[in-house]
Write an enzyme that holds these catalytic residues in place. Structure first.
Site, mmCIF file in Angstrom:
data_model
loop_
_atom_site.group_PDB
_atom_site.id
_atom_site.type_symbol
_atom_site.label_atom_id
_atom_site.label_comp_id
_atom_site.label_asym_id
_atom_site.label_seq_id
_atom_site.Cartn_x
_atom_site.Cartn_y
_atom_site.Cartn_z
ATOM 1 N N HIS A 218 0.529 60.326 -23.145
ATOM 2 C CA HIS A 218 0.542 60.104 -24.876
ATOM 3 C C HIS A 218 1.804 59.527 -25.111
ATOM 4 O O HIS A 218 2.090 59.879 -26.518
ATOM 5 C CB HIS A 218 0.334 61.523 -25.339
ATOM 6 C CG HIS A 218 -0.880 62.236 -24.757
ATOM 7 N ND1 HIS A 218 -2.040 62.119 -25.037
ATOM 8 C CD2 HIS A 218 -0.917 63.069 -23.743
ATOM 9 C CE1 HIS A 218 -3.070 62.689 -24.552
ATOM 10 N NE2 HIS A 218 -2.417 63.324 -23.472
ATOM 11 N N GLU B 211 21.143 52.779 -7.990
ATOM 12 C CA GLU B 211 22.573 52.482 -7.392
ATOM 13 C C GLU B 211 22.566 51.828 -6.379
ATOM 14 O O GLU B 211 23.259 51.043 -6.015
ATOM 15 C CB GLU B 211 23.192 53.681 -7.644
ATOM 16 C CG GLU B 211 24.532 53.833 -8.153
ATOM 17 C CD GLU B 211 25.142 55.241 -8.284
ATOM 18 O OE1 GLU B 211 25.055 55.713 -9.111
ATOM 19 O OE2 GLU B 211 25.627 55.892 -7.032
ATOM 20 N N LYS C 62 34.227 53.787 -13.213
ATOM 21 C CA LYS C 62 35.239 54.794 -13.239
ATOM 22 C C LYS C 62 36.460 54.388 -13.022
ATOM 23 O O LYS C 62 37.442 55.239 -13.999
ATOM 24 C CB LYS C 62 34.941 55.405 -11.449
ATOM 25 C CG LYS C 62 33.893 56.273 -11.303
ATOM 26 C CD LYS C 62 33.932 56.948 -9.967
ATOM 27 C CE LYS C 62 32.753 57.681 -9.661
ATOM 28 N NZ LYS C 62 32.890 58.351 -8.468
HETATM 29 O O1 PA5 Z 1 25.759 58.052 -5.102
HETATM 30 C C1 PA5 Z 1 26.909 58.009 -5.481
HETATM 31 O O2 PA5 Z 1 27.916 57.685 -4.573
HETATM 32 C C2 PA5 Z 1 27.569 58.243 -7.030
HETATM 33 O O3 PA5 Z 1 26.361 58.778 -7.741
HETATM 34 C C3 PA5 Z 1 28.545 59.519 -6.819
HETATM 35 O O4 PA5 Z 1 27.547 60.593 -6.096
HETATM 36 C C4 PA5 Z 1 28.746 60.012 -8.082
HETATM 37 O O5 PA5 Z 1 29.622 58.896 -8.824
HETATM 38 C C5 PA5 Z 1 29.713 61.252 -7.889
HETATM 39 O O6 PA5 Z 1 30.988 60.834 -6.960
HETATM 40 P P1 PA5 Z 1 31.686 61.887 -6.111
HETATM 41 O O7 PA5 Z 1 30.788 62.929 -5.636
HETATM 42 O O8 PA5 Z 1 32.746 61.171 -5.475
HETATM 43 O O9 PA5 Z 1 32.197 62.902 -7.458
#
Ligand code: PA5
Length: 460
Positions: free
Chosen positions: A314, A285, A428
């Protein structure tokens, strides 16, 4: 406690000049590395890059420890509602530092439902006593669809059980001001922990996101942060060729330039298994970006893959040793296991088992790691080892901080913003539109137009 970073097997001396790196290839990055380091330090100082400051929070540790004591007395079950960065860190810490069968004997029993599969959630409801369950809703934005929906799902049970007192079984961790959870907390006296504004979801394991469930499970969060603080110091050294975060980033950056676009994290330890999952999200990410800082299209990133040693020897190792040489493998190795009694060959009439007599399972596991490392190295496949002296709070804290700092360095080397996630946000928004959330009507129309143009190739 200690964490060692062994990068011998990425060097050309060990894997040859075609796939190996020369020392000067890494050293030449230190000039840029120093600029990045300076930038990171300034951003940490101004709290724009908050994760750098998280190891030092004595007051919060005391508050969470006290809160956890109260929870452990009052509740028999704890349900952590969150997804992505709001779940993977807590899960990784729990797997590493608590018994694998924790829920069979410990209280409160701990659950991390980080998906909205209705059958899976229903199965969980059969194992909790709602009136004695604390639901920890974790969302930095406060509006993530999966987290909101899971909260609503459990609300039905809570209201049925506790009526207007439902809020007494809720705790929130969210942004200090913004977001829908804060709106709810303004209506009901719900305990709220905060994620500092400069800390993104995947960098939030040392905030209440990770610390609250850890403390409730009886993990020593003071030691976890002490390990992180120790690693923060190591990753702050100006001597970048001795800075593990810079080196991890520089090595992967050089390999991305050579089209090695897969980063495998392979713990030889079930306890460290979910640290690899956490790493996958962090690396993917943070570094998977279409545009660089100058808004040029770069479509950069490295695909992280999790493998478990020895199990996946394996399953995946054949590919890693003989398939495309497009990966950098990072092993996680444990030097000293807590339980490691020697084996006995009870079948003395089978001499083929004798080699195991007197040896330990840990010895076997580490020998398998060494064997895989050798196989990769002999086949010119770059590999690294992060060695844990043992699986302790300090070492887990140190590992988590190391990879966070490495990700920040890697973002700098790639000249991208490692701290946003426009691709996730896009998903989202599309979800909100498809689920007919108010304000997303136009997006819904766009999606429908797009879908109408799509040709279908479907086998029935
Ligand atoms: O690292 C990130 O920003 C994302 O993976 C968020 O943690 C994830 O989308 C969840 O978002 P939120 O904490 O706003 O619900």
């Amino acid at each position: 406690m200690s964490i060692q970073f062994d990068f011998s097997n990425v060097m050309e001396t060990n894997i040859g000049s075609t796939h190996g790196l020369r020392l000067d290839e890494l050293e030449s990055l230190t000039i840029l590395g120093k600029e990045i380091q300076q930038d990171l330090r300034e951003k940490a100082k101004s709290n724009e890059l908050g994760f750098y400051n998280l190891p030092y929070q004595d007051e919060l540790v005391n508050e969470i420890t006290q809160y956890a004591e109260h929870v452990r007395k009052r509740f028999t079950h704890y349900v952590h509602i969150g997804i992505g960065g709001s779940a993977l860190g807590p899960i990784a810490v729990h797997t590493a530092l608590r018994d694998s069968h924790y829920n069979l004997s410990e209280s409160p029993k701990i659950f991390f439902p980080d998906n909205v599969d209705p059958d899976w959630l229903e199965e969980l409801t059969r194992h909790i006593d709602v009136s004695k369950t604390l639901f920890h809703v974790v969302s930095k934005s406060g509006g993530t669809a999966e987290t909101a929906a899971t909260t609503l799902y459990f609300m039905d049970f809570l209201v049925k059980e506790l009526d207007e007192n439902f809020y007494k079984n809720l705790v929130f961790t969210t942004d200090p001001v913004d977001g829908l959870l804060n709106q709810i907390a303004r209506e009901y006296p719900i305990k709220c922990f905060r994620i500092p504004p400069g800390v993104g979801g995947r960098f939030s394991v040392f905030t209440p996101v990770g610390l609250v469930p850890a403390a409730i499970a009886g993990i020593n969060i003071k030691k976890l942060l002490a390990g992180a603080a120790d690693m923060a110091k190591r990753c702050d050294t100006d001597d970048l060729m001795h800075n593990p975060a810079f080196l991890f980033a520089a090595i992967h950056y050089r390999y991305m330039q050579r089209e090695k676009n897969i980063s495998v994290m392979m713990p030889y330890s079930n306890k460290l298994r979910d640290l690899a999952d956490w790493y996958c999200q962090l690396w993917a990410e943070s570094l998977g970006k279409r545009f660089n800082i100058n808004k040029e299209k770069v479509e950069t990133g490295q695909t992280p893959v999790k493998a478990l040693g020895a199990t996946d020897q394996h399953s995946q190792i054949q590919l890693y040793v003989e398939g495309p040489n497009d990966k950098v493998v990072t092993f996680l190795e444990v030097e000293s296991f807590k339980n490691n009694a020697p084996l006995t060959n009870h079948f003395t009439y089978i001499p083929e088992f004798d080699y195991l007599n007197g040896k330990t399972l840990g010895q076997l596991l580490n020998a398998e790691k060494s064997a895989t490392e050798l196989a990769l190295t002999n086949n010119e496949r770059p590999n690294l080892t992060i060695k844990f002296s043992d699986v302790s709070e300090e070492n887990v804290g140190a590992y988590l901080f190391l990879l966070e700092a490495a990700t920040a360095f890697a973002g700098g080397l790639l000249n991208i913003n490692a701290f946003n996630q426009p691709g996730v946000e896009e998903g989202k928004i599309a979800t909100y539109a498809l689920m007919e959330r108010k304000g997303y009507e136009q997006k819904k129309q766009q999606i429908e137009t797009l879908l109408a143009k799509k040709k279908t190739f479907l086998l029935k």
